[in-house]
Design a protein around this motif. Structure first.
Motif, PDB file in Angstrom:
ATOM      1  N   LYS A  10      46.206  34.084  45.040  1.00 11.65           N
ATOM      2  CA  LYS A  10      44.812  34.494  44.806  1.00 11.65           C
ATOM      3  C   LYS A  10      44.814  35.838  44.095  1.00 11.65           C
ATOM      4  CE  LYS A  10      40.734  35.861  44.640  1.00 11.65           C
ATOM      5  NZ  LYS A  10      40.015  36.772  45.484  1.00 11.65           N
ATOM      6  N   MET A  11      44.118  35.909  42.988  1.00 14.60           N
ATOM      7  CA  MET A  11      43.966  37.209  42.330  1.00 14.60           C
ATOM      8  C   MET A  11      42.498  37.487  42.017  1.00 14.60           C
ATOM      9  SD  MET A  11      45.684  36.373  38.681  1.00 14.60           S
ATOM     10  CE  MET A  11      44.692  37.552  37.802  1.00 14.60           C
ATOM     11  N   GLY A  13      39.208  38.915  40.119  1.00 16.34           N
ATOM     12  CA  GLY A  13      38.825  39.010  38.725  1.00 16.34           C
ATOM     13  C   GLY A  13      39.070  40.403  38.168  1.00 16.34           C
ATOM     14  N   GLU A  14      38.902  41.394  39.040  1.00  9.71           N
ATOM     15  CA  GLU A  14      39.085  42.774  38.580  1.00  9.71           C
ATOM     16  C   GLU A  14      40.503  43.073  38.103  1.00  9.71           C
ATOM     17  OE1 GLU A  14      37.307  43.452  41.952  1.00  9.71           O
ATOM     18  OE2 GLU A  14      35.439  44.296  41.176  1.00  9.71           O
ATOM     19  N   GLY A  53      39.412  35.069  40.884  1.00  5.93           N
ATOM     20  CA  GLY A  53      38.059  35.481  41.260  1.00  5.93           C
ATOM     21  C   GLY A  53      37.210  35.811  40.042  1.00  5.93           C
ATOM     22  N   GLY A  55      34.949  38.861  40.182  1.00  3.91           N
ATOM     23  CA  GLY A  55      34.277  40.137  40.453  1.00  3.91           C
ATOM     24  C   GLY A  55      34.173  41.070  39.256  1.00  3.91           C
ATOM     25  N   ARG A  59      29.173  39.318  40.807  1.00  4.18           N
ATOM     26  CA  ARG A  59      29.273  38.978  42.220  1.00  4.18           C
ATOM     27  C   ARG A  59      27.911  38.519  42.703  1.00  4.18           C
ATOM     28  NH1 ARG A  59      34.025  40.693  44.424  1.00  4.18           N
ATOM     29  NH2 ARG A  59      34.876  42.447  43.271  1.00  4.18           N
ATOM     30  N   MET A  78      30.373  32.045  40.167  1.00  3.71           N
ATOM     31  CA  MET A  78      31.341  30.946  39.990  1.00  3.71           C
ATOM     32  C   MET A  78      31.622  30.702  38.517  1.00  3.71           C
ATOM     33  SD  MET A  78      30.514  28.139  42.897  1.00  3.71           S
ATOM     34  CE  MET A  78      28.796  28.328  43.301  1.00  3.71           C
ATOM     35  N   GLY A 134      35.785  28.670  42.140  1.00  2.00           N
ATOM     36  CA  GLY A 134      35.942  28.754  43.592  1.00  2.00           C
ATOM     37  C   GLY A 134      35.977  27.372  44.207  1.00  2.00           C
ATOM     38  N   ASN A 137      30.689  25.981  45.941  1.00  2.00           N
ATOM     39  CA  ASN A 137      29.531  26.186  46.817  1.00  2.00           C
ATOM     40  C   ASN A 137      29.116  27.647  46.841  1.00  2.00           C
ATOM     41  OD1 ASN A 137      29.573  23.464  47.812  1.00  2.00           O
ATOM     42  ND2 ASN A 137      31.270  24.063  49.136  1.00  2.00           N
ATOM     43  N   THR A 141      33.367  32.891  48.912  1.00  2.00           N
ATOM     44  CA  THR A 141      34.129  33.750  47.997  1.00  2.00           C
ATOM     45  C   THR A 141      35.332  32.977  47.470  1.00  2.00           C
ATOM     46  OG1 THR A 141      35.588  34.498  49.734  1.00  2.00           O
ATOM     47  CG2 THR A 141      33.586  35.802  49.389  1.00  2.00           C
ATOM     48  N   ASP A 143      38.264  34.095  47.851  1.00  2.00           N
ATOM     49  CA  ASP A 143      39.289  34.221  48.900  1.00  2.00           C
ATOM     50  C   ASP A 143      39.236  32.993  49.812  1.00  2.00           C
ATOM     51  OD1 ASP A 143      40.181  36.637  48.006  1.00  2.00           O
ATOM     52  OD2 ASP A 143      39.419  37.820  49.687  1.00  2.00           O
TER      53      ASP A 143
HETATM   54  N1  UDP Z   1      31.452  32.314  44.436  1.00  2.00           N
HETATM   55  C1  UDP Z   1      30.729  31.354  45.134  1.00  2.00           C
HETATM   56  N2  UDP Z   1      31.400  30.313  45.713  1.00  2.00           N
HETATM   57  C2  UDP Z   1      32.747  30.170  45.633  1.00  2.00           C
HETATM   58  C3  UDP Z   1      33.498  31.156  44.954  1.00  2.00           C
HETATM   59  C4  UDP Z   1      32.827  32.222  44.371  1.00  2.00           C
HETATM   60  O1  UDP Z   1      29.529  31.443  45.223  1.00  2.00           O
HETATM   61  O2  UDP Z   1      33.286  29.169  46.136  1.00  2.00           O
HETATM   62  C5  UDP Z   1      30.738  33.397  43.737  1.00  2.00           C
HETATM   63  C6  UDP Z   1      30.307  34.555  44.630  1.00  2.00           C
HETATM   64  O3  UDP Z   1      29.030  34.961  44.223  1.00  2.00           O
HETATM   65  C7  UDP Z   1      31.327  35.620  44.308  1.00  2.00           C
HETATM   66  C8  UDP Z   1      31.616  35.374  42.838  1.00  2.00           C
HETATM   67  O4  UDP Z   1      31.555  33.950  42.722  1.00  2.00           O
HETATM   68  O5  UDP Z   1      30.800  36.920  44.488  1.00  2.00           O
HETATM   69  C9  UDP Z   1      32.930  35.889  42.327  1.00  2.00           C
HETATM   70  O6  UDP Z   1      33.976  35.579  43.222  1.00  2.00           O
HETATM   71  P1  UDP Z   1      34.698  36.694  44.125  1.00  2.00           P
HETATM   72  O7  UDP Z   1      33.714  37.728  44.525  1.00  2.00           O
HETATM   73  O8  UDP Z   1      35.407  35.974  45.212  1.00  2.00           O
HETATM   74  O9  UDP Z   1      35.723  37.295  43.081  1.00  2.00           O
HETATM   75  P2  UDP Z   1      36.856  38.433  43.269  1.00  2.00           P
HETATM   76  O10 UDP Z   1      36.319  39.487  44.198  1.00  2.00           O
HETATM   77  O11 UDP Z   1      38.048  37.783  43.838  1.00  2.00           O
HETATM   78  O12 UDP Z   1      37.099  38.917  41.873  1.00  2.00           O
END
Ligand code: UDP
Length: 239
Positions: A10-11, A13-14, A53, A55, A59, A78, A134, A137, A141, A143
């Motif tokens: 898992k990585m 987006g940042e 991800g 982010g 978000r 997403m 993701g 749904n 997140t 994660d």
């Molecule tokens: N998200 C979601 N459902 C999922 C996965 C992601 O709604 O199954 C949305 C959620 O709004 C989240 C955004 O996608 O804030 C970006 O994903 P995440 O915050 O997990 O990214 P990361 O922090 O890992 O970069």
């Protein structure tokens, strides 16, 4: 022939964004990570799936905090992960990896739909699978999505690469508390009861319920991806 180890990385987006400039996606960062992923996959001969991800782009909570409908805002998040997944795919292919992006939101012209058996088949054929959107749904997140996919494809471990300079699980936030110390290993229960903020609670309890160990490590350090995927004692093991 022995069975190959199967791992989900898992990585955030940042990790793809630039620290120097304000680029949403910095091609040189993506390349750096792709080089490390490719090297680890080849040398360790792994079956590797990556959940990326979003982010760096959006978000869900950001929009919701500003009065947007939460589900809509999460859908935007997403879609952001799909952009990142394509960037990572491109960079991995430049490193000679055969890759497939599997999206949890149907987008036939851009990526294959996520189908569990298909994901496993790609892995068995040595392709790097990049999970996009993701789990498809809102309210979740990436994660939690990474944990879910890891369980579904029967991965032996979830490797969570951090990007903010925190290289594992600490007794307190090391950026705020200089007396914080790092755990080499910590139980799911302790993470939950002490609110150690490794991943969101939904992801942690899911991993606990399904006996899925998590290796938390600093994604950005040179050679770290290889060590984490190789099972070396880097960062913190949560189990
Ligand atoms: N998200 C979601 N459902 C999922 C996965 C992601 O709604 O199954 C949305 C959620 O709004 C989240 C955004 O996608 O804030 C970006 O994903 P995440 O915050 O997990 O990214 P990361 O922090 O890992 O970069």
């Amino acid at each position: 022939m022995g069975e190959r180890r199967r791992i989900v990385l898992k990585m955030s987006g940042e990790a793809l964004a630039s620290s120097a400039s304000d680029e949403t996606i910095d091609a040189s960062m993506v390349e750096r990570i792709a080089v490390e992923i490719a090297r680890a996959r080849d040398e360790l001969d792994l079956e590797l799936a990556v959940m990326v991800g979003g982010g760096n782009i959006w978000r869900g909570t950001t929009g919701a905090g500003a009065g947007m409908d939460r589900a809509t805002s999460d859908t935007m998040g997403m879609l952001g992960t799909v952009i990142n997944a394509l960037a990572l795919q491109d960079a991995l292919e430049h490193q000679g990896q055969v890759t497939r992006v599997l999206s949890a939101v149907q987008m036939a012209e851009v990526a294959e739909p996520y189908i569990r058996r298909r994901a496993i088949r790609h892995l068995q054929k040595g392709r790097v699978v990049v999970f996009a959107a993701g789990m498809g749904n809102p309210y979740f997140t990436t994660d939690t999505s990474a944990a879910l996919r890891a369980a579904e494809i029967e991965a032996e471990m979830l490797c969570k690469g951090t990007h903010g300079g925190v290289d594992g699980v600490y007794t307190a936030d090391p950026r705020l508390d200089s007396s914080a110390t790092k755990y080499d290993e910590v139980s799911f229960m302790e993470v939950v009861s002490k609110d150690l903020r490794v991943m969101d609670l939904t992801a942690i309890t899911f991993c606990k319920d399904n006996g899925l160990p998590i290796r938390v490590f600093d994604l950005m350090g040179a050679g770290n991806i290889m060590k984490a995927l190789g099972g070396e004692p880097i960062g913190t093991l949560v189990r």
